[in-house]
Design a protein around this motif. Structure first.
Motif, PDB file in Angstrom:
ATOM      1  N   LEU B  86       8.334   5.097   9.475  1.00 46.80           N
ATOM      2  CA  LEU B  86       7.769   5.506   8.184  1.00 46.80           C
ATOM      3  C   LEU B  86       7.476   7.003   8.169  1.00 46.80           C
ATOM      4  O   LEU B  86       7.679   7.669   7.151  1.00 46.80           O
ATOM      5  N   GLN B 101      11.134  -3.441   3.252  1.00 49.80           N
ATOM      6  CA  GLN B 101       9.678  -3.252   3.275  1.00 49.80           C
ATOM      7  C   GLN B 101       8.962  -4.572   3.540  1.00 49.80           C
ATOM      8  O   GLN B 101       8.001  -4.632   4.307  1.00 49.80           O
ATOM      9  N   ARG B 104       9.488  -5.611   7.156  1.00 53.48           N
ATOM     10  CA  ARG B 104       8.622  -4.789   8.016  1.00 53.48           C
ATOM     11  C   ARG B 104       7.170  -5.265   7.939  1.00 53.48           C
ATOM     12  O   ARG B 104       6.475  -5.330   8.967  1.00 53.48           O
ATOM     13  N   SER B 242       4.895   0.170   2.945  1.00 53.53           N
ATOM     14  CA  SER B 242       5.667  -1.063   3.133  1.00 53.53           C
ATOM     15  C   SER B 242       5.246  -2.186   2.189  1.00 53.53           C
ATOM     16  O   SER B 242       5.112  -3.330   2.603  1.00 53.53           O
TER      17      SER B 242
END
Lengths: 348, 398
Positions: B86, B101, B104, B242
């Motif tokens: 990130l 996202q 993650r 995220s």
């Protein structure tokens, strides 16, 4: 042969059998403890050596036996070597007065299933159980290690505090039994109130509870294993010990555990007594055998209880342990004596 | 009589608590000065596990540092990787597709649960309750199976890449995660039943290593330790990354800031993480996982073999002294990892390697408060404090 020699031989046989049984009990306990831990913790435990891991203690023993005999450079050599031996000796000797069965008639002789029928059996046990602490304190001091010294000091303080509660908790039982002889205490418990056996657990529940808690403290197990405390003091007084010296502490601890389980059974659960068996007609020898079996089963029930407790509870802190011993257990034990006395006066 | 009693001379004892001690869970040394069992003074010594991770980053391309980032906190490698990815993405000014996202976020939360399980389990084992530790490990094993299923390795997963992920999740991922999330709370309940109202556990932890909110902020503490002190700060809520703003979850806070509250906060965070995972799995978007930029992400193999552009992009990214270039500048990006705020400060000189990477490691900053916390407590409390701070030596020394 003169009666003296026959008596001596009988006593020797009993000594050998009891020591063998104790060592066997320790071996079984090692497996029960580790497999029991596995059972409680949802894992397997040792299962590689022998069927279901039953030969694990033997493998452990062989390993410890062949380890290097090592003495730390700054240790007090004599005391360092003597301490574990002393600890194990005391642990085994304590068992001598525990009756594991009723009298049996064999070849026209009455044989007491007990090594020594001492008329102050309880005092004997307490005297020797207290001596065991010297093994720990001396070992902790002689290792010349700060952690082991702290373990030893903790252990001494803990033993003194809990021995008081332990001793006072059984006064009620002694008042009911009117004797310090363990056989007399069992004798009282073989009677009945209509159908209920007169086991002391029903008369002295509070005394039993105090005795049970104090006994866990006496044998240094979680939640009272402050003198070992793996995560705080590494393993406390044992930290510098290896090979057979470590094995002696290990054997001694389990022997102590068995002794205290046996003591709980004798004092509160009728010893070798099997309830309601008097009505049946059984050959006396078979009956004696069954009674010894019942004793062993009762003892193992308590051994399992100790395993269960060990894998369930966290550990006390030193000052909390002291506070609990002096401010909770001791007053309760004294209250128990008082209550027992009052009831005995009111209901003769 | 009283005159005859001589005053007993006592000495202070200095003991080494670590670097090799069962309760330190890693190599760091605490020098404790004791009066009996009470701690008068404490000093910490770190650096036993120093591996020069930050320096290593200066000689590797941006993607190559990912394998190093996950070796810092070995209990939550994916959180570290994602935090680092990130940071570089922020430097490049790109944002990964929603599917990436969400994946993650799921991976981060799985890692958070795994980390908290170890943390609570270690806390329990240090206080003497070993069974709790093994209950926790059993669930952690399921998480590690899922991580292995997705990333190919149990630890040091190196799953994310700058601009996306190594690969999309395999078939069957959603069912596995859903199955875990549906059954996981039983273990949390079991642990709660064994500990939360256990008198010994409460006595051992309540009031131990307490810290006020003001102190916690001035020491720069983050994560469960800060929240246990009563400060409601969580980067997932404060500065969402995220897609964390898509999920409905709460930030548990404590009252006293002691070991007991840290334990409670971790337990509640596991429940909240479980909620996030359930929401993310239910709403997992489709589509690509990588950004559509061949200058950053390796092209798929068909394009490498069948088109000249694909081959050139592949060549440019793979060969020595190539890789993607970042714009000149500095960037600080922080994420909420299980034990606090993990920040990456990257200085870029416009080449394919960072000029300097600095890691704001939560363990390092959380550990700085340790000497103050243990003063006046007993030696048994040291273990409760260390394990409730959850110090990871790899991250502490980097």
């Amino acid at each position: 042969m003169s009666p003296f020699w026959i008596d001596l031989i009988i006593i020797l046989i009993k000594v050998i059998v009891v020591i063998g049984a104790l060592l066997g009990g320790v071996v079984v306990m090692v497996v029960v403890e580790r497999r029991g831990a596995g059972f409680i913790q949802e894992r397997l435990g040792p299962n590689r050596v022998g069927p279901w891991g039953w030969l694990q203690p033997i493998a452990d023993g062989i390993k410890l036996f062949f380890k290097e005999e090592f003495v730390p450079a700054q240790a007090h050599k004599l005391l360092y070597l003597a301490a574990p031996a002393f600890f194990m000796f005391i642990a085994f000797v304590t068992f001598a007065v525990i009756p594991f069965g009723d009298k049996i008639e064999l070849f026209g002789r009455t044989i007491q299933l007990q090594i020594a029928d001492v008329n102050i059996g309880i005092l004997y046990i307490f005297a020797f159980a207290s001596l065991g602490i010297y093994g720990i304190v001396i070992g902790g001091w002689a290792s010349n290690n700060k952690f082991s010294l702290m373990g030893g000091v903790r252990s001494a303080a803990q033993m003194i505090s809990y021995e008081v509660a332990l001793g006072l908790s059984i006064i009620g039982v002694l008042m009911i039994g009117q004797s310090l002889r363990l056989n007399d205490i069992i004798g009282v418990q073989t009677q009945y109130w209509s159908y209920l056996p007169r086991w002391n657990i029903f008369i002295q529940p509070l005394g039993f509870l105090i005795f049970l808690i104090a006994a866990i403290a006496e044998v240094n197990r979680i939640p009272f294993d402050l003198c070992e405390a793996e995560q705080e003091l590494v393993v406390g007084y044992q930290v510098e010990y290896g090979s057979m010296k470590f094995a002696m502490y290990y054997l001694g601890e389990y022997a102590n555990l068995i002794t205290f389980s046996a003591l709980i059974v004798v004092l509160f659960f009728g010893g070798w007594h099997i309830p309601w068996i008097e009505g049946l007609t059984i050959h006396p020898l078979l009956l004696a055998l069954l009674q010894v079996g019942a004793f062993v089963v009762k003892v193992f029930a308590f051994l399992w209880f100790f395993v269960w407790v060990r894998w369930t509870f966290p550990r006390f802190r030193y000052d909390q342990l002291m506070r609990f011993g002096w401010l909770v257990l001791l007053p309760l034990a004294i209250f128990n004596i008082l209550a027992t006395g009052v009831v005995m006066v009111l209901i003769p | 009589m009283a005159d005859e009693v001589k005053e007993i001379l006592t000495e202070r004892m200095v003991i080494n608590f670590g670097p090799s001690h069962p309760a330190t869970h890693g190599v760091f040394r605490n020098i404790l000065e004791l009066d009996g069992e009470r701690i008068l003074d404490a000093e910490v010594e770190i650096g036993f596990l120093h591996s020069g991770f930050e320096k290593l980053g200066e000689h590797r391309t941006y993607n190559q540092f990912i394998t190093i980032a996950d070796r810092m906190n070995y209990l939550s490698p994916l959180s570290n990787d994602i935090g680092y990815a990130l940071a570089v993405e922020k430097l490049l000014g790109i944002e990964v597709p929603p599917r990436c996202q969400y994946i993650r976020a799921i991976m981060c939360e799985l890692n958070r649960i795994a980390d908290h399980l170890v943390s609570v389990g270690m806390h329990a084992v240090d206080i003497g309750a070993m069974t709790v530790f093994l209950y926790a490990y059993k669930q952690r094993e399921i998480i590690y199976d899922i991580l292995e299923f997705v990333t190919g390795s149990r630890m040091n997963n190196s799953y994310p890449r700058v601009g996306g992920l190594v690969s999309d999740v395999p078939e069957g991922f959603e069912e596995k995660v859903k199955d875990f999330a549906d059954h996981f709370l039983h273990t949390v309940d079991d642990i709660e039943r064994l500990l939360t109202r256990n008198r010994i556990w409460v006595d051992r932890n309540k009031g131990i290593g307490a810290i006020t909110p003001e102190e916690a902020i001035s020491w720069g503490l983050t994560g469960p330790i800060l929240r246990a002190a009563g400060v409601e700060r969580d980067i997932r809520k404060a500065e969402p990354y995220s897609s964390y703003d898509h999920f409905d979850f709460e930030i548990p806070v404590g009252v006293r800031g002691d070991s007991y509250d840290r334990y409670l906060v971790r337990m509640e965070e596991m429940r909240q993480s479980n909620r996030i995972i359930q929401q993310a799995i239910a709403n997992l978007p489709g589509g690509e996982v990588n950004v559509d930029d061949p200058k950053i992400i390796l092209p798929p193999k068909e394009r490498v073999y069948h088109s000249i552009e694909g081959l050139i992009h592949h060549f440019k990214l793979i060969m020595e002294e190539h890789g993607f270039q970042t714009p000149k500048g500095e960037i600080y990006s922080a994420t909420e990892v299980p034990n606090g705020e993990l920040g990456f400060f990257i200085i870029s000189d416009g080449t394919n390697k960072p000029y300097r990477i600095h890691v704001r490691a939560p363990s390092f900053i959380n550990y700085s408060v340790f000497p103050q916390l243990v003063k006046g407590h007993m030696i048994s409390d040291v273990v409760a404090i260390i394990s409730s701070l959850n110090i990871i030596a790899g991250e502490l020394d980097r």
